[in-house]
Design a protein around this motif. Structure first.
Motif, PDB file in Angstrom:
ATOM      1  N   GLU A  85      57.107 -55.774 -58.547  1.00 23.65           N
ATOM      2  CA  GLU A  85      57.711 -56.483 -58.715  1.00 23.65           C
ATOM      3  C   GLU A  85      59.798 -56.331 -57.884  1.00 23.65           C
ATOM      4  O   GLU A  85      60.200 -57.043 -58.146  1.00 23.65           O
ATOM      5  N   GLY A  86      59.318 -55.544 -56.904  1.00 28.92           N
ATOM      6  CA  GLY A  86      59.950 -55.641 -56.075  1.00 28.92           C
ATOM      7  C   GLY A  86      61.214 -54.918 -55.690  1.00 28.92           C
ATOM      8  O   GLY A  86      61.840 -54.315 -54.814  1.00 28.92           O
ATOM      9  N   GLN A  87      60.885 -53.313 -56.259  1.00 28.86           N
ATOM     10  CA  GLN A  87      62.355 -52.635 -57.665  1.00 28.86           C
ATOM     11  C   GLN A  87      61.998 -51.372 -56.050  1.00 28.86           C
ATOM     12  O   GLN A  87      62.261 -49.796 -56.597  1.00 28.86           O
ATOM     13  N   ILE A  88      61.234 -51.038 -55.038  1.00 23.70           N
ATOM     14  CA  ILE A  88      61.343 -50.380 -53.997  1.00 23.70           C
ATOM     15  C   ILE A  88      62.521 -49.471 -53.693  1.00 23.70           C
ATOM     16  O   ILE A  88      62.553 -47.911 -53.472  1.00 23.70           O
ATOM     17  N   LEU A  89      63.849 -49.669 -53.678  1.00 22.43           N
ATOM     18  CA  LEU A  89      64.468 -49.342 -53.262  1.00 22.43           C
ATOM     19  C   LEU A  89      65.691 -48.952 -55.411  1.00 22.43           C
ATOM     20  O   LEU A  89      66.668 -47.948 -54.721  1.00 22.43           O
ATOM     21  N   ASP A  90      64.723 -48.746 -55.753  1.00 19.83           N
ATOM     22  CA  ASP A  90      65.172 -48.087 -57.683  1.00 19.83           C
ATOM     23  C   ASP A  90      65.434 -46.638 -57.462  1.00 19.83           C
ATOM     24  O   ASP A  90      64.227 -46.445 -56.598  1.00 19.83           O
ATOM     25  N   PRO A  91      66.350 -45.870 -57.167  1.00 20.16           N
ATOM     26  CA  PRO A  91      65.987 -44.248 -57.250  1.00 20.16           C
ATOM     27  C   PRO A  91      64.897 -43.817 -57.909  1.00 20.16           C
ATOM     28  O   PRO A  91      64.928 -42.413 -57.382  1.00 20.16           O
ATOM     29  N   VAL A  92      64.574 -44.379 -59.339  1.00 19.63           N
ATOM     30  CA  VAL A  92      63.948 -43.485 -59.996  1.00 19.63           C
ATOM     31  C   VAL A  92      62.692 -43.581 -59.531  1.00 19.63           C
ATOM     32  O   VAL A  92      61.657 -42.589 -59.382  1.00 19.63           O
ATOM     33  N   MET A  93      62.515 -44.344 -58.457  1.00 23.94           N
ATOM     34  CA  MET A  93      60.985 -44.478 -57.349  1.00 23.94           C
ATOM     35  C   MET A  93      60.782 -43.045 -56.523  1.00 23.94           C
ATOM     36  O   MET A  93      60.230 -42.593 -56.738  1.00 23.94           O
ATOM     37  N   ARG A  94      62.130 -42.423 -56.117  1.00 24.73           N
ATOM     38  CA  ARG A  94      61.884 -41.745 -55.243  1.00 24.73           C
ATOM     39  C   ARG A  94      61.477 -40.021 -56.625  1.00 24.73           C
ATOM     40  O   ARG A  94      60.956 -39.733 -56.297  1.00 24.73           O
ATOM     41  N   ASP A  95      62.540 -40.143 -57.517  1.00 27.86           N
ATOM     42  CA  ASP A  95      61.705 -39.322 -58.378  1.00 27.86           C
ATOM     43  C   ASP A  95      60.458 -38.809 -58.899  1.00 27.86           C
ATOM     44  O   ASP A  95      59.219 -37.862 -58.904  1.00 27.86           O
ATOM     45  N   MET A  96      59.638 -40.173 -59.050  1.00 30.95           N
ATOM     46  CA  MET A  96      58.395 -40.233 -59.602  1.00 30.95           C
ATOM     47  C   MET A  96      57.985 -40.059 -58.145  1.00 30.95           C
ATOM     48  O   MET A  96      56.698 -39.814 -58.443  1.00 30.95           O
ATOM     49  N   GLU A  97      57.864 -40.785 -56.912  1.00 33.89           N
ATOM     50  CA  GLU A  97      57.116 -40.143 -55.778  1.00 33.89           C
ATOM     51  C   GLU A  97      57.016 -38.350 -55.286  1.00 33.89           C
ATOM     52  O   GLU A  97      56.737 -37.688 -55.536  1.00 33.89           O
TER      53      GLU A  97
END
Length: 401
Positions: free
Chosen positions: A310-322
């Protein structure tokens, strides 16, 4: 002074229209950019650059983003065994985000006034591009003539012909988008809820008729060798595996999903290497990770894949999950053995120094060496103690009525 516009350019009808419309109707200075995420050969990229310059761009830039695409996105999709709706390896959605990030960076680098793309108003890509551009370059205007003017294909063709543009205006029966992590295929069969793509619609034809063993070797979750052949970067291993498995017709399917804009959609795809890598990686993980590592990773990966789609690559939560996904890979090292057949494959097994299925501690259903039968009896009482109390209290309360 002319407005400086950076245009994400593919060389197709929509972006070709954008160049002519911007330069001749608006008087803009157009700087085109193509971000290669594995879908173009060197010859194709050269022809696209020549086409852009003939159309009248001020400059054209080609970005080789293949390795960066893997390092920043694909490896996390592998770590998470991400298949949207248990089917689709996010072939197009993932690469659009990589492209959007590079386009936005380039627009800022050359101090553009605006940023443009050729998306229509009917799909997911418009949201992905717009959102990344808004977040990364909020000071820049976003221009989308195909969407804003609701242009038909016929009107675009007519306009370009009137400007003397020579290019292939024939609409392909099937729309194909090729990338490192799979190729999407759309046609009349995918516009309805029932229908499968015919054999000749698939870009890779089935030419292999026998069977073939394949060994994939992973180090901390990343594919390093294929049949003991090492590669400098996992992208090279992916491409090599695609060449082996693609002609078997493995990884063909039709994905049905929910678009960002709220409608259902169907798309065909072929992704031999991504499917084999994800399934082999998952098989290895089931041997080397603990029960709760697997369960939490599945939950995180499902959300990660959905939010990426859905395009939310820049959401900071993505870095946490990565960070969690990468941490979970520290023992995901070993070999996975596959057998390829026309249109299907089998995972035969794994070998790993971290394999938790170890005979030294017992064999399921056969023998146990870690504890005694009396230990199990005591454990069973304790493990079910609270549930036992619950049912006893419930029965006593019922009898007291």
């Amino acid at each position: 002074m002319a407005k400086k516009v950076v245009l994400g350019f593919s060389g197709g009808l929509d972006t070709s229209f954008c160049v002519k419309y911007f330069t001749e109707e608006k008087g803009y200075e157009v700087h085109s950019i193509i971000v290669n995420t594995g879908g173009f050969s060197e010859d194709e990229l050269k022809k696209i650059e020549e086409h852009a310059k003939k159309l009248g761009v001020k400059s054209h830039k080609t970005v080789d983003a293949v390795k960066n695409y893997y390092d920043s996105i694909i490896r996390y999709l592998i770590y998470g065994n991400v298949l949207k709706n248990n089917t689709y390896p996010l072939s197009v959605s993932a690469e659009r985000l990589s492209q959007a990030l590079h386009i936005a960076n380039y627009a800022k680098e050359i101090h553009a006034d605006a940023i443009a793309h050729g998306s229509t108003g009917a799909g997911n890509d418009q949201v992905r591009f717009d959102m990344v551009f808004h977040i990364m370059a909020p000071e820049l205007e976003i221009i989308t003539p195909i969407r804003d003017m609701n242009l038909s294909r016929a009107s675009e063709v007519e306009y370009l012909k009137s400007k003397g543009v020579e290019m292939n205006f024939e609409k392909s029966v099937y729309s194909i988008n090729k990338g490192l992590w799979g190729t999407s295929v759309g046609g009349k069969e995918t516009l309805t809820s029932n229908g499968y793509l015919p054999d000749d619609a698939w870009p890779t034809q089935v030419t292999q008729t026998g069977t073939e063993p394949v060994k994939l070797s992973f180090e901390q979750g990343e594919l390093k060798t294929v049949n003991d052949q090492p590669f400098d970067h996992p992208t090279e291993a992916i491409r090599h595996l695609q060449q082996i498995a693609g002609p078997y017709g493995i990884g063909r399917d039709i994905h049905v999903g929910d678009t960002i804009i709220g409608i259902k959609g169907r798309v065909g795809f072929e992704a031999a290497a991504p499917i084999l890598i994800i399934k082999a990686h998952h098989a290895l993980e089931k041997h080397v990770l603990s029960k709760w590592q697997l369960q939490w990773k599945d939950q995180i990966a499902q959300f990660y894949g959905t939010w990426l789609h859905e395009g939310q690559i820049l959401d900071p939560v993505m870095r946490d999950m990565e960070a969690y996904l990468q941490s979970s890979q520290r023992n995901v090292t070993g070999d996975v053995f596959l057998q390829l057949h026309p249109y299907r494959y089998q995972v035969l097994g794994i070998e790993s120094p971290y394999d938790l299925m170890n005979n030294a501690f017992g064999s399921y259903g056969e023998s146990n060496r870690s504890f005694t039968g009396d230990d199990v009896k005591g454990f069973t009482r304790i493990f079910g103690n609270q549930t036992s109390i619950y049912h006893q209290i419930k029965e006593n309360a019922h009898e007291g009525k």
